[in-house]
Design a protein around this motif. Structure first.
Motif, short mmCIF file in Angstrom:
data_model
loop_
_atom_site.label_atom_id
_atom_site.label_comp_id
_atom_site.label_asym_id
_atom_site.label_seq_id
_atom_site.Cartn_x
_atom_site.Cartn_y
_atom_site.Cartn_z
N PHE A 163 1.16 -1.06 -0.15
CA PHE A 163 0.06 -0.08 0.09
C PHE A 163 0.58 1.55 0.06
N ALA A 164 1.92 1.12 0.19
CA ALA A 164 2.47 2.89 1.44
C ALA A 164 3.36 3.18 -0.53
N MET A 165 3.58 1.51 -1.01
CA MET A 165 4.71 2.19 -2.05
C MET A 165 3.84 2.22 -2.95
N LYS A 166 2.55 1.79 -3.40
CA LYS A 166 1.59 2.13 -4.71
C LYS A 166 1.76 3.28 -4.43
N THR A 167 0.79 3.10 -3.14
CA THR A 167 0.50 5.40 -2.99
C THR A 167 1.15 6.09 -3.19
N LEU A 168 2.79 6.48 -2.52
CA LEU A 168 4.00 6.61 -2.61
C LEU A 168 4.16 7.19 -4.49
N ARG A 169 3.79 6.16 -5.13
CA ARG A 169 4.06 6.32 -6.15
C ARG A 169 2.99 7.01 -7.13
N LYS A 170 1.16 7.22 -6.40
CA LYS A 170 0.00 7.65 -6.79
C LYS A 170 0.87 8.84 -6.54
N LEU A 171 1.23 9.77 -5.74
CA LEU A 171 1.43 10.93 -4.99
C LEU A 171 2.58 11.36 -5.61
N GLY A 172 2.91 10.35 -6.34
CA GLY A 172 4.46 11.37 -7.04
C GLY A 172 5.18 10.65 -6.98
N MET A 173 5.73 10.15 -6.46
CA MET A 173 7.62 9.24 -5.76
C MET A 173 7.92 8.52 -6.97
N GLY A 174 9.04 9.26 -8.21
CA GLY A 174 9.94 8.57 -8.65
C GLY A 174 8.98 9.50 -10.34
N LYS A 175 8.60 10.30 -9.89
CA LYS A 175 8.02 11.31 -11.62
C LYS A 175 7.61 12.40 -10.84
N GLN A 176 7.19 13.02 -12.55
CA GLN A 176 7.64 14.44 -12.49
C GLN A 176 7.46 15.37 -11.42
N GLU A 177 5.68 14.83 -11.04
CA GLU A 177 4.84 15.13 -9.91
C GLU A 177 5.85 15.90 -9.02
N MET A 178 6.21 14.70 -8.40
CA MET A 178 7.32 15.23 -6.97
C MET A 178 8.30 15.77 -7.27
N GLU A 179 9.08 15.43 -8.07
CA GLU A 179 10.06 16.51 -9.43
C GLU A 179 9.23 18.32 -8.76
N ASN A 180 8.14 17.88 -9.77
CA ASN A 180 8.11 20.11 -8.70
C ASN A 180 7.54 20.33 -7.37
N THR A 181 7.05 19.08 -7.00
CA THR A 181 7.00 19.41 -4.60
C THR A 181 8.39 19.54 -4.68
N ILE A 182 9.24 19.28 -5.37
CA ILE A 182 10.52 19.28 -4.77
C ILE A 182 11.28 21.06 -5.80
N ASN A 183 10.83 21.06 -6.34
CA ASN A 183 11.77 22.68 -6.60
C ASN A 183 10.81 23.93 -5.71
N GLU A 184 9.19 23.18 -5.88
CA GLU A 184 8.59 24.33 -5.30
C GLU A 184 9.16 24.32 -4.12
N GLU A 185 9.79 23.27 -3.06
CA GLU A 185 9.78 23.48 -1.43
C GLU A 185 11.30 24.50 -1.48
N MET A 186 11.97 23.92 -2.88
CA MET A 186 13.36 24.04 -2.77
C MET A 186 13.64 25.96 -3.15
N PHE A 187 12.47 26.30 -3.65
CA PHE A 187 12.10 27.79 -4.34
C PHE A 187 11.36 28.77 -2.47
N HIS A 188 10.23 27.54 -1.54
CA HIS A 188 10.56 28.12 -0.81
C HIS A 188 12.19 28.63 0.28
N PHE A 189 12.89 26.72 -0.03
CA PHE A 189 14.00 26.67 0.92
C PHE A 189 15.55 28.35 0.36
N ALA A 190 15.10 28.04 -0.92
CA ALA A 190 16.60 29.32 -1.32
C ALA A 190 15.55 30.46 -0.52
N LYS A 191 14.13 31.42 -0.42
CA LYS A 191 14.49 32.47 -0.02
C LYS A 191 14.66 32.35 1.59
N TYR A 192 13.93 31.62 2.33
CA TYR A 192 14.58 31.62 3.11
C TYR A 192 16.38 31.27 3.72
#
Ligand code: HEM
Length: 501
Positions: A138-167
């Motif tokens: 269930f964990a692997m399936k759900t993490l993949r659905k939520l973007g793990m290993g995919k473009q969606e997760m890259e976007n999440t990380i880059n968005e967080e990186m944007f906030h982190f850079a400001k900080y």
């Protein structure tokens, strides 16, 4: 009879009793020390009666274990006080046990007091069996659905990186220790995935969670904590007692904080709008076919696992990476050149860029080889009597993957003690991925978040280099050979100065 005589008989009796009691205890502890779980048990150091090899573990346990591995071979046993632990010292031994005989080697021992707080719940400490299969699937399936290993997760990380850079911009120009600050990014990525929301870095709830994590992973009583994990009977002795209580209080506080977020989800849960891990779990709890595995406690502990296993681990890896850059200026220069050539100042980093950034990838892989942050991984347990490399390992034996020893195995690596990212680059200048660099361990208990961790480590590392020039802010910069032992193997504290590019 005079009272003197009675007293003298009494004391003679007591001395004899004490003598025989002490002798019996000595014989018992010697027998315990001498007896092996099986005559054909793997060889290894047994140390002293009662305390086993504990006196040898004070300095740098991973080096001591490595040296023993060189002496006793790929599969060795070590007597840690009353406990016989089998260590697997090479990639091949781990692969043979965890991959080829995965069913036999994938249990988890009951590590008290973690069991008191967590029970057989969650992902990390659950024993091997149907519930774990169901929950890992269930964990692997759900993490993949939520973007793990995919473009969606890259976007999440880059968005967080944007906030982190400001900080980070607010910290530019002065010496700062970023070790705990990386948690802002790695923690928020887990929060977005598990709870569907990010927190501002000064949010009191967020800061509180990190304070708790810091208490647990960075507090200076980790050795005490590790010891009482294995030896239930030391709980009542004062220094262990205090450490145990603090550990349990921290764990309970983390579980309470997680529960608050789960309760908020329960209030506005909509089955046709699954926002995150908690929602996906609540859906299975209400509508799934295997409701028995989807209990409230399981959800609470799993969220705790994702948060704890997924935050400090990636942060520590980032701390080692930047320390590596400061220690190896030639690689620093080459990596910044790759970042500038491939990403420039405005392109969002993507995992696809790795193909064009061989030195960066080789450097990350070499830091992961040289400084595995969980040098002895998490303890496994045999689920049945089993055989490995001709040795008999009885059911219920604690088995530790010695990732550090595998990463320094001279039969696998040329000059393993040398930090050399070039070993991961071929003649054509291309990066060569090595399956034998195994910071996430192997087999069915291997890290559930490996893909996510690899993504955030790469994207955050190059994201920071894209925006900041990094200079040492510490007069005596620690080398890569010095670290701090605890649940994780972290860097010694060091400061950097960030200059905005
Ligand atoms: C660089 C970062 C990381 C490293 C080096 C790392 C390493 C490890 C290791 C060595 C284990 C134990 C494997 C074994 O028992 O043999 C593990 C387990 C685990 N990790 Fe990670 N980890 C990292 C990041 C993450 C992240 C980001 C997550 C969250 C999504 C995560 C979730 C887990 C879980 C749930 C387990 C338990 C798996 C099980 O018991 O079956 N880890 N990790």
């Amino acid at each position: 009879m005079s009272s003197d005589l009675i007293s003298s008989v009494y004391w003679t009796f007591c001395s004899a009793l004490n003598f025989w009691t002490i002798l019996a205890l000595l014989i018992l502890s010697f027998y315990q020390w001498w007896k092996k779980p099986h005559p054909n048990f793997p060889p290894g150091p047994r140390g002293l009666p009662i305390i086993g090899v504990l006196p040898w573990m004070g300095g740098d346990p991973q080096k001591v274990l490595f040296d023993w591995g060189q002496k006793y071979g790929p599969v060795m046993s070590v007597r840690l006080a009353g406990l016989d632990v089998v260590f697997l010292n090479t990639y091949d031994a781990m692969n043979t046990a965890f991959v080829k005989q995965g069913d036999n080697f994938s249990g988890r021992p009951e590590l008290k007091p973690a069991c008191y707080v967590l029970g057989d719940n969650g992902l990390v400490s659950s024993d091997y069996g149907d519930k774990l299969f169901n929950q890992k699937r269930f964990a692997m399936k759900t993490l993949r659905k939520l973007g793990m290993g995919k473009q969606e997760m890259e976007n999440t990380i880059n968005e967080e990186m944007f906030h982190f850079a400001k900080y980070l911009e607010t910290k530019a120009g002065k010496p700062v220790n970023l070790a705990c600050d990386y948690n802002n990014v790695t923690g928020n990525i887990i929060c977005v995935t598990a709870f569907g929301r990010r927190f501002e870095y000064d949010d009191p709830q967020f800061k509180y969670l990190f304070q708790l994590l810091e208490n647990e992973y960075v507090a200076d009583e980790k050795l005490l904590t590790l010891l009482f994990f294995f030896y239930d009977y030391v709980h009542f002795i004062p220094p262990f007692k205090g450490a145990k209580e603090r550990f349990m209080n921290t764990e309970n506080a983390i579980l309470d904080a997680v529960q608050t977020i789960i309760d908020e989800h329960k209030k506005d849960f909509q089955p046709d709008c699954i926002r995150d891990y908690v929602d996906a779990f609540l859906y299975e709890q209400k509508f799934g076919n295997e409701k028995k595995y989807f209990t409230d406690k399981q959800l609470r502990v799993t969220c705790r696992d994702l948060f704890e296993a997924g935050t400090e681990t990636s942060s520590s890896t980032l701390a080692w990476l930047f320390l590596g850059l400061l220690n190896y200026p030639d690689y620093h220069k080459k990596i910044v050149t790759e970042v500038d050539q491939i990403l420039g100042s405005s392109l969002n980093p993507s995992m696809a860029h790795r193909l064009e950034m061989p030195v960066t990838c080789a450097f990350i892989q070499e830091v992961m080889r040289y400084r595995p942050i969980v040098p002895n991984s998490v303890t496994h347990k045999t689920t049945k009597d089993t055989n490995l490399y001709g040795f008999t390992i009885p059911k219920g034996t604690n088995v530790m993957p010695n990732i550090y020893a595998a990463h320094f195995d001279p039969l696998t690596w040329q000059n393993p003690q040398q930090f050399n990212p070039n070993r991961h680059i071929d003649r054509d200048g291309k990066f060569v991925y090595s399956p034998k660099v195994i910071p996430f361990s192997l087999g069915s208990r291997a890290c559930t978040g490996e893909h996510l961790a690899r993504m955030e480590v790469f994207l955050v590392f190059v994201g920071i280099l894209q925006k900041f020039t990094i200079i040492s802010g510490t007069p005596n910069l620690p080398s890569l050979n010095e670290g701090r032992f605890g649940f994780l193997y972290g860097t010694k504290p060091y400061k950097v100065i960030l200059e905005i590019r």
